[in-house]
Design a protein around this motif. Sequence first.
Motif, short mmCIF file in Angstrom:
data_model
loop_
_atom_site.label_atom_id
_atom_site.label_comp_id
_atom_site.label_asym_id
_atom_site.label_seq_id
_atom_site.Cartn_x
_atom_site.Cartn_y
_atom_site.Cartn_z
N PHE A 156 8.04 31.38 25.57
CA PHE A 156 7.09 30.36 25.14
C PHE A 156 7.78 29.08 24.68
O PHE A 156 7.22 28.30 23.92
CB PHE A 156 6.16 30.92 24.06
N GLU A 157 9.00 28.87 25.11
CA GLU A 157 9.68 27.59 25.02
C GLU A 157 10.32 27.36 26.37
O GLU A 157 10.80 28.31 27.02
CB GLU A 157 10.72 27.60 23.89
N VAL A 158 10.32 26.13 26.82
CA VAL A 158 10.66 25.80 28.21
C VAL A 158 11.88 26.57 28.71
O VAL A 158 12.95 26.50 28.12
CB VAL A 158 10.92 24.29 28.35
N ASN A 159 11.68 27.30 29.82
CA ASN A 159 12.76 28.10 30.38
C ASN A 159 12.76 27.96 31.90
O ASN A 159 12.11 28.73 32.62
CB ASN A 159 12.61 29.57 29.99
N PRO A 160 13.49 26.97 32.44
CA PRO A 160 13.52 26.78 33.89
C PRO A 160 14.20 27.93 34.64
O PRO A 160 14.03 28.05 35.86
CB PRO A 160 14.31 25.48 34.06
N GLU A 161 14.93 28.79 33.92
CA GLU A 161 15.57 29.94 34.57
C GLU A 161 14.53 30.93 35.09
O GLU A 161 14.86 31.83 35.87
CB GLU A 161 16.52 30.63 33.60
N LEU A 162 13.28 30.79 34.68
CA LEU A 162 12.22 31.65 35.17
C LEU A 162 11.88 31.38 36.63
O LEU A 162 11.35 32.26 37.33
CB LEU A 162 10.96 31.47 34.32
N LEU A 163 12.15 30.18 37.11
CA LEU A 163 11.75 29.79 38.46
C LEU A 163 12.54 30.57 39.52
O LEU A 163 13.76 30.69 39.41
CB LEU A 163 11.96 28.29 38.64
N ARG A 164 11.82 31.06 40.53
CA ARG A 164 12.42 31.87 41.58
C ARG A 164 11.92 31.42 42.95
O ARG A 164 10.80 30.96 43.11
CB ARG A 164 12.07 33.35 41.40
N ARG A 165 12.78 31.61 43.95
CA ARG A 165 12.39 31.39 45.33
C ARG A 165 11.61 32.61 45.82
O ARG A 165 11.89 33.74 45.41
CB ARG A 165 13.63 31.19 46.20
N THR A 166 10.64 32.40 46.69
CA THR A 166 9.90 33.52 47.28
C THR A 166 10.84 34.31 48.18
O THR A 166 11.47 33.77 49.10
CB THR A 166 8.72 33.01 48.11
N GLU A 167 10.96 35.59 47.92
CA GLU A 167 11.84 36.46 48.70
C GLU A 167 11.10 37.05 49.89
O GLU A 167 9.95 37.49 49.77
CB GLU A 167 12.39 37.58 47.82
N GLY A 168 11.77 37.05 51.05
CA GLY A 168 11.19 37.67 52.23
C GLY A 168 10.07 36.89 52.87
O GLY A 168 9.39 37.40 53.76
N GLY A 169 9.85 35.66 52.39
CA GLY A 169 8.79 34.85 52.96
C GLY A 169 9.31 33.85 53.96
O GLY A 169 10.45 33.95 54.42
N PRO A 170 8.51 32.84 54.30
CA PRO A 170 8.94 31.82 55.26
C PRO A 170 10.07 30.97 54.67
O PRO A 170 10.24 30.88 53.45
CB PRO A 170 7.67 30.99 55.47
N PRO A 205 10.28 27.67 49.64
CA PRO A 205 9.12 28.27 48.98
C PRO A 205 9.41 28.72 47.55
O PRO A 205 10.41 29.38 47.28
CB PRO A 205 8.77 29.47 49.87
N VAL A 206 8.51 28.36 46.65
CA VAL A 206 8.60 28.73 45.24
C VAL A 206 7.70 29.93 45.00
O VAL A 206 6.55 29.96 45.44
CB VAL A 206 8.17 27.55 44.35
N ASP A 207 8.22 30.91 44.29
CA ASP A 207 7.42 32.09 43.96
C ASP A 207 6.33 31.71 42.97
O ASP A 207 6.62 31.20 41.88
CB ASP A 207 8.31 33.17 43.36
N PRO A 208 5.04 31.92 43.29
CA PRO A 208 3.96 31.45 42.41
C PRO A 208 3.95 32.13 41.05
O PRO A 208 3.63 31.49 40.05
CB PRO A 208 2.68 31.76 43.21
N ALA A 209 4.29 33.42 40.98
CA ALA A 209 4.29 34.11 39.69
C ALA A 209 5.37 33.52 38.78
O ALA A 209 5.15 33.35 37.57
CB ALA A 209 4.52 35.60 39.88
#
Length: 279
Positions: A156-170, A205-209
């Motif tokens: 609940f404090e800014v954490n850009p390390e949470l961002l992930r690429r979509t795996e196995g997608g386009p 692609p960015v993983d939406p979750a």
Amino acid sequence: MPVLMPEPEGTQLGRATTYAEAYSPELLQPIARSLGRDAIGDHDFQGTDVWRLYEFSWLNARGLPQAAQVELHVPASTPSIIESKSLKLYAMSFAMTRLAGGAAEAESILTRDLSAAAGGPVKAAVHPLGTWKTLVEPMPGDLLEAMCPDVEVEDFEVNPELLRRTEGGPRTAAVCWSTNVFRSLCPVTGQPDFASISLHLAGEPVDPASLLKYLASYRRHRGFHEQCVEQIFHDLRTRFDLKVLEVQASFTRRGGIDINPFRSTVSAEPHRVPRELRQ
């Protein structure tokens, strides 16, 4: 590590309010954009901050009060934002001011004063309420919290390390997503600021979750609206290979003013500025 925006000094936020009885442009208080951008470590932004004032009034030549809505377009290239409470106090200083030229004169004065305060050209449009038309609509894009209802959020404090690429997608994707659950805190008073955010992404692609968890991590972040949007923009730009990146936020109203920052890799002005359902 959390990105901390230093608290601006000498603002009117959180102070007792006295409304001016006469037009007072000296009430406007610029705040350097560099304050938030230094905290991010990035000063390369294109876009516009759209401010909408729903409480603006003056007197005509006969003393009859007039009512209008005002829309301001402040380029991200201006060296300063304008502290929101100072803008409210300034706008209220028109209430006992006679303007024989009506809305056109008010628009000219606002353009001059706000451009001087921001340090660059500000566009002001004054819409008398008798003729003003607006459309209330949701932010564009598929809703992330509907797409990912079971996501677990722990940061609940800014954490850009949470961002992930979509795996196995386009290898590339073009998407438009939105969220209604964004919240941050005022860097001066700590009061909560709620917003809906729309994101247009094309490229890697960015993983939406992961994006939803990242946006939720602003819940305790102290930053002005513009700084929050620029932080989101910076983190997505630096972590993904994106040909198109646009971040647009519609913050809920405070003091009769809503603020709608827009940052983009392809356009200086938003294609449109939705009046979101809570605005």
